[in-house]
Motif scaffolding. Structure first.
Motif, mmCIF file in Angstrom:
data_model
loop_
_atom_site.group_PDB
_atom_site.id
_atom_site.type_symbol
_atom_site.label_atom_id
_atom_site.label_comp_id
_atom_site.label_asym_id
_atom_site.label_seq_id
_atom_site.Cartn_x
_atom_site.Cartn_y
_atom_site.Cartn_z
ATOM 1 N N ASP A 33 39.485 -18.947 -13.609
ATOM 2 C CA ASP A 33 38.025 -18.937 -13.752
ATOM 3 C C ASP A 33 37.560 -18.014 -14.870
ATOM 4 O OD1 ASP A 33 38.662 -16.560 -12.620
ATOM 5 O OD2 ASP A 33 37.420 -16.817 -10.820
ATOM 6 N N GLN A 34 38.493 -17.586 -15.743
ATOM 7 C CA GLN A 34 38.123 -16.689 -16.837
ATOM 8 C C GLN A 34 37.873 -17.434 -18.152
ATOM 9 O OE1 GLN A 34 40.800 -13.201 -17.086
ATOM 10 N NE2 GLN A 34 41.702 -13.894 -15.145
ATOM 11 N N GLY A 35 38.163 -18.736 -18.143
ATOM 12 C CA GLY A 35 38.005 -19.495 -19.372
ATOM 13 C C GLY A 35 36.564 -19.882 -19.646
ATOM 14 N N HIS A 36 36.344 -20.497 -20.811
ATOM 15 C CA HIS A 36 35.001 -20.929 -21.199
ATOM 16 C C HIS A 36 34.526 -22.000 -20.224
ATOM 17 C CE1 HIS A 36 31.883 -21.082 -24.379
ATOM 18 N NE2 HIS A 36 31.663 -22.285 -23.857
ATOM 19 N N PRO A 37 33.305 -21.892 -19.699
ATOM 20 C CA PRO A 37 32.828 -22.871 -18.712
ATOM 21 C C PRO A 37 32.639 -24.261 -19.330
ATOM 22 C CG PRO A 37 31.067 -21.364 -19.345
ATOM 23 C CD PRO A 37 32.316 -20.824 -19.958
ATOM 24 N N VAL A 38 33.075 -25.287 -18.591
ATOM 25 C CA VAL A 38 32.978 -26.677 -19.031
ATOM 26 C C VAL A 38 32.477 -27.513 -17.867
ATOM 27 C CG1 VAL A 38 34.240 -28.721 -19.827
ATOM 28 C CG2 VAL A 38 34.807 -26.458 -20.756
ATOM 29 N N VAL A 39 31.509 -28.409 -18.142
ATOM 30 C CA VAL A 39 30.959 -29.305 -17.124
ATOM 31 C C VAL A 39 31.132 -30.743 -17.611
ATOM 32 C CG1 VAL A 39 28.916 -30.013 -15.830
ATOM 33 C CG2 VAL A 39 29.280 -27.590 -16.382
ATOM 34 N N LEU A 40 31.742 -31.582 -16.776
ATOM 35 C CA LEU A 40 31.901 -32.997 -17.104
ATOM 36 C C LEU A 40 30.885 -33.809 -16.318
ATOM 37 C CD1 LEU A 40 35.809 -33.415 -17.091
ATOM 38 C CD2 LEU A 40 34.307 -32.882 -19.021
ATOM 39 N N GLU A 41 29.854 -34.304 -17.013
ATOM 40 C CA GLU A 41 28.858 -35.147 -16.350
ATOM 41 C C GLU A 41 29.308 -36.607 -16.315
ATOM 42 O OE1 GLU A 41 24.996 -34.709 -17.993
ATOM 43 O OE2 GLU A 41 24.805 -32.585 -17.437
ATOM 44 N N ASP A 42 30.204 -36.976 -17.215
ATOM 45 C CA ASP A 42 30.716 -38.353 -17.266
ATOM 46 C C ASP A 42 32.233 -38.295 -17.167
ATOM 47 O OD1 ASP A 42 31.584 -40.958 -17.960
ATOM 48 O OD2 ASP A 42 29.741 -41.315 -19.080
ATOM 49 N N THR A 43 32.752 -38.370 -15.946
ATOM 50 C CA THR A 43 34.200 -38.255 -15.741
ATOM 51 C C THR A 43 34.941 -39.546 -16.057
ATOM 52 O OG1 THR A 43 33.875 -38.802 -13.405
ATOM 53 C CG2 THR A 43 33.950 -36.463 -14.006
ATOM 54 N N VAL A 44 34.218 -40.647 -16.247
ATOM 55 C CA VAL A 44 34.864 -41.887 -16.673
ATOM 56 C C VAL A 44 35.144 -41.820 -18.175
ATOM 57 C CG1 VAL A 44 34.625 -44.389 -16.927
ATOM 58 C CG2 VAL A 44 33.841 -43.251 -14.843
ATOM 59 N N GLY A 45 34.150 -41.377 -18.918
ATOM 60 C CA GLY A 45 34.316 -41.257 -20.359
ATOM 61 C C GLY A 45 35.229 -40.121 -20.759
ATOM 62 N N CYS A 46 35.223 -39.028 -19.974
ATOM 63 C CA CYS A 46 36.078 -37.872 -20.261
ATOM 64 C C CYS A 46 36.611 -37.339 -18.937
ATOM 65 C CB CYS A 46 35.295 -36.794 -21.004
ATOM 66 S SG CYS A 46 36.266 -35.327 -21.417
ATOM 67 N N PRO A 47 37.771 -37.854 -18.490
ATOM 68 C CA PRO A 47 38.287 -37.415 -17.185
ATOM 69 C C PRO A 47 38.957 -36.047 -17.201
ATOM 70 C CG PRO A 47 39.700 -39.090 -18.144
ATOM 71 C CD PRO A 47 38.515 -38.982 -19.049
ATOM 72 N N VAL A 48 39.414 -35.575 -18.378
ATOM 73 C CA VAL A 48 40.113 -34.283 -18.445
ATOM 74 C C VAL A 48 39.600 -33.510 -19.655
ATOM 75 C CG1 VAL A 48 42.327 -33.104 -18.609
ATOM 76 C CG2 VAL A 48 42.191 -35.306 -17.444
ATOM 77 N N PHE A 49 39.319 -32.223 -19.465
ATOM 78 C CA PHE A 49 38.891 -31.354 -20.567
ATOM 79 C C PHE A 49 39.593 -30.008 -20.394
ATOM 80 C CE2 PHE A 49 36.506 -28.803 -23.412
ATOM 81 C CZ PHE A 49 35.774 -29.633 -24.258
ATOM 82 N N VAL A 50 40.380 -29.614 -21.405
ATOM 83 C CA VAL A 50 41.086 -28.338 -21.389
ATOM 84 C C VAL A 50 40.550 -27.482 -22.529
ATOM 85 C CG1 VAL A 50 43.315 -27.192 -21.682
ATOM 86 C CG2 VAL A 50 43.157 -29.329 -20.376
ATOM 87 N N ALA A 51 40.260 -26.210 -22.250
ATOM 88 C CA ALA A 51 39.750 -25.289 -23.272
ATOM 89 C C ALA A 51 40.564 -23.999 -23.234
ATOM 90 C CB ALA A 51 38.267 -25.009 -23.040
ATOM 91 N N ARG A 52 40.997 -23.560 -24.411
ATOM 92 C CA ARG A 52 41.699 -22.288 -24.579
ATOM 93 C C ARG A 52 41.061 -21.536 -25.739
ATOM 94 N NH1 ARG A 52 47.069 -22.211 -22.956
ATOM 95 N NH2 ARG A 52 47.008 -20.022 -23.620
#
Length: 826
Positions: A212-231
């Protein structure tokens, strides 16, 4: 996709005796088609070495240009060990830099020979090279400045720049996105080249767990973008140079080296197939949100283009607004630049269909979009992001932030059920179930069961969705070159169909009459009908319009073969031909007014649905058309020739009909494009089959044909229907022929064909032939009348006809003509 052979071999061990040609042959057989094998330095000969700039003296010229007079240390490469004097117009280097120098005697791409020559008042011995001069992807910065540890002056620079590298260029089909990565190419090499072992997947690595220390990410469209990884990395040095091995491989793959941060994201994309995007983390405002664009929203992308977005576009946003077009191109507001010290690495999986539509909608073609729209492995987002962070830390002096953001889960792979012997049934090869299972597991499939196999395809193969796909995988790995060539054995006693045999007979008959067969396009326009003088209400104007014609001038399917045939005849006249005959057999398209139903694609159509489709199809009868131009009989020392007449066109159709045992009757009619009074309606067994005659003068003028040209067109389907397929051998009577001539006066409106038919009906079976040999109009027969003279020939099979017999037959024929057409014997 371009891939250096050394980079491929970094992930798989290949026997030393396996050549590049063998590698590309096997990969081509398995679906990665070879486009070319290239070496960047193949066209460069002679001494190409590392040089160290010792001095650099700028000298302004009268034309306003400033050149640099340089002395360059090239070691012993010039044979003297003394510095080399070289004139250079570039300014992006300084004394002490290592540069690329080609010495006199060398040849650059384009057969550009280098020699010692006097220029700008100096004797310049060689050239300091730029990327474009070496045939590499162009770099706007000017000449190449090598890293300080590239080597010593005088050392051959080919290995430093990768110019001696063999590069394979593949043609990758749209359904094989894995082939757009070194990971995918190496995997196919491992399963297709005999002896290749130990595949090392660059996407398999230990990655830190999400927290929970990473940059916050919200997926409102999980069909168009099912996975999002941020480093995130901090303390990055934006001026750090790109390591030579990375820049060389990027250049070899057809990409420019831009900056360390950008080069690393491109390098990992080529390595794993997973597109990566980097943001300047200091420019981000709040949480990242992935959603669909709203009506009226805009974005300025990295290429400087202002784009109005569609509500179907996937966008990446933060509190400041839209910062990127998801999976296609980033935005300018968060672009990494020369002052970027903190980088947020995005590794996200995007819906392939959305990527394709967005790219087409905005006319964006990017390396990332090319991969995302074909389908990328959704399970390696974390590994790809971690690999980018590793390289940024190793080469950019950065520190990895402990925060790891992973939002969403990869979509589940389909479960496919397929028979274990399906590959053998489809290919005709002896492929056992064990071989099929081994092949599927070799490409990463999870296979269970026996007899009926349950197959779960690997995540990097989104193209494997059904039993047909898995069957193709098995066959391609076993080898398309091993598929046996087996021709079907035709059943005994079969050959051409009756219709095919008759069609060939028609062609031979037309050719025997002196006509040459041609083939034309079946496309016409309204102007073609105008040229033929066809009235606007003529049924032949009711033509089928094509949705996507080859030419806007010819958007209709032809209803008459004459259009293309007469165009071809006019073209031959334009080329200087003066006398010739042409014919063509082709179908015409006659719309029926039916509308084809739209059927579902998930099941075979029913009999009723097939019937509805057939009912909507236009009729396509087979026609023959002929055209004659110039002389029918050539002139020469034997005398004058004879020009073609309408009778030649009629007789040509008669010959075609006679080849299948049919007799043609004629009657005069008026019909475009023929000359009034010189057009015959042709009938067989009481059914009209076509028309023949002399073309109207206006038609000849419009088409560029000489006046007097003749043409005919007939429906061959009718002739085939009535044809005598197997004609009996002709019988000949040994009895003598009896001749009788009759002249009959009839009204001018009565057709000669009707008079002939009446005479035939009255004469009986002993009438062997009848021929019209004279037509007379004048005062002797009266106004509105005409005299028709016929030659009647009688012959009996069993006896010699007496004068009394022939007179009786003649009188019976005349009596029938009097009764049926009101004839009066002269």
């Amino acid at each position: 996709m371009k891939a250096p052979i050394s980079w491929i071999k970094e992930y798989v061990d290949v026997p030393a005796d396996v050549t590049t040609d063998e590698i590309t042959r096997r990969l081509t057989m398995t679906g990665l088609k070879l486009e070319a094998i290239d070496s960047p330095g193949a066209q460069i000969t002679g001494p190409l070495v590392i040089g160290r700039v010792l001095t650099m003296e700028p000298e302004p010229q009268k034309n306003g240009k400033v050149i640099n007079w340089c002395t360059v240390d090239v070691g012993d490469a010039n044979g003297t060990g003394q510095p080399q004097g070289i004139v250079c117009g570039a300014h992006n280097f300084a004394p002490g830099d290592l540069v690329v120098v080609i010495l006199p005697g060398g040849v650059l791409p384009g057969n550009f020979a280098i020699s010692e020559r006097k220029t700008y008042g100096h004797l310049s011995a060689g050239m300091i090279c730029s990327t474009s001069e070496l045939g590499l992807p162009e770099d706007d910065d000017g000449i190449i400045v090598l890293p300080s540890d590239a080597g010593e002056p005088g050392q051959d620079v080919r290995s430093v720049l990768g110019l001696d590298e063999e590069i394979i260029e593949f043609e990758v089909n749209p359904d094989r996105a894995y082939g757009l990565s070194l990971r995918g190419i190496a995997r196919d090499l491992a399963v297709s080249v005999e002896g290749a072992t130990n595949f090392r997947d660059p996407a398999i690595r230990d990655t830190p767990a999400a927290n929970d220390q990473g940059h916050p990410v919200v997926l409102e469209d999980t069909v168009g973008c099912p996975v999002f990884v941020a480093r995130k990395v901090t303390g990055f040095d934006p001026s750090a140079p790109t390591p030579s091995y990375i820049s060389q491989r990027l250049v070899a793959a057809g990409m420019r080296s831009i900056s360390l941060a950008v080069d690393i994201t491109n390098y990992v994309m080529l390595e794993t197939g997973r597109p990566i995007h980097g943001y300047d983390a200091d420019k981000l405002r709040g949480a990242i949100v992935v959603r669909r664009a709203r009506a009226g929203e805009t974005l300025t992308t990295l290429d400087g283009t202002d784009r109005t977005l569609s509500t179907e576009d996937l966008v990446v946003t933060d509190d400041s607004g839209i910062i990127g077009l998801g999976g296609v191109m980033g935005g300018e507001t968060t672009e990494m630049g020369e002052s970027t010290t903190s980088i947020l690495v995005e590794s996200a999986h995007w819906d392939a269909v959305s990527m394709f539509r967005t790219g087409k909608r905005h006319k964006i073609s990017s390396e990332a979009g090319k991969r995302n729209e074909r389908g990328v492995d959704p399970t390696i987002c974390e590994a790809a992001a971690d690999r980018v962070v590793e390289l940024l830390v190793a080469h950019g002096g950065a520190s990895a932030d402990p925060g790891v953001t992973v939002v969403g889960t990869p979509p589940e792979a389909p479960v496919i059920t397929v028979s274990g012997d399906k590959a053998a049934l489809v290919s005709g090869m002896e492929i056992s179930e064990e071989t099929a299972v081994e092949a599927l597991r070799a490409v990463g499939c999870d296979v269970t069961g026996s007899g009926t196999l349950t197959v779960v395809p690997p995540p990097w193969r989104p193209d494997l969705t059904d039993a047909q796909d898995t069957t193709e995988e098995v066959i391609r790995l076993v080898g398309y070159d091993k598929v046996p060539s087996v021709l079907p054995i035709p059943p005994a006693g079969r050959g051409l169909t009756r219709a095919q045999q008759l069609r060939r007979r028609f062609g031979r008959a037309a050719a025997a009459e002196g006509f040459t067969e041609i083939v034309t396009f079946p496309f016409v326009g309204e102007s073609d009908f105008d040229a033929l003088g066809i009235p606007t209400d003529d049924v032949r104007r009711n033509a089928l319009r094509l949705a996507n014609p080859l030419s806007n001038e010819a958007p209709l399917m032809t209803t008459t073969v004459l259009v293309g045939l007469l165009r071809a005849a006019a073209r031959n006249v334009g080329y200087g031909a003066s006398s010739f005959g042409l014919f063509e057999t082709a179908t015409v398209t006659l719309p029926t007014g039916g509308v084809a139903p739209i059927l579902p694609v998930d099941a075979r159509p029913s009999k009723e649905e097939f019937a509805a489709l057939d009912a909507a199809l236009p009729r396509q009868p087979l026609h023959i058309a002929l055209v004659g131009v110039g002389e029918a009989d050539a002139s020469g020392w034997w005398g004058e020739g004879r020009g073609v007449t309408w009778a030649d066109a009629v007789e040509a159709v008669r010959a075609v009909a006679d080849s299948v045992g049919l007799s043609v009757t004629t009657r005069g009619v008026e019909m475009a494009p023929w000359h009034p009074g010189r057009c015959a309606e042709l009938s067989v067994a009481g059914e009209v089959v076509g028309h023949a005659g002399e073309l109207h003068p206006k038609v000849c003028t419009a088409l560029g044909l000489p006046r007097g040209s003749v043409a005919a067109e007939a429906d061959l389907d009718v002739l085939i229907e009535h044809a005598v397929h197997l004609r009996p051998a002709p019988t000949f009577s040994t009895q003598p022929l009896a001749k009788e001539d009759v002249a009959l006066v009839v009204d001018e409106t009565v057709a000669a064909a009707d008079v002939e038919a009446a005479l035939r009906s009255g004469a009986g079976d002993v009438l062997e032939s009848i021929r019209l040999f004279d037509v007379y109009t004048g005062q002797q027969v009266g106004a509105g009348k005409k005299s028709l003279a016929f030659a009647l020939r009688f012959r009996a099979d069993d006896r010699t006809l007496t004068e009394k017999d022939t007179s009786a037959f003649r009188d019976a024929a005349v009596a029938a003509a009097v009764a049926k057409v009101g004839a009066v014997q002269r």
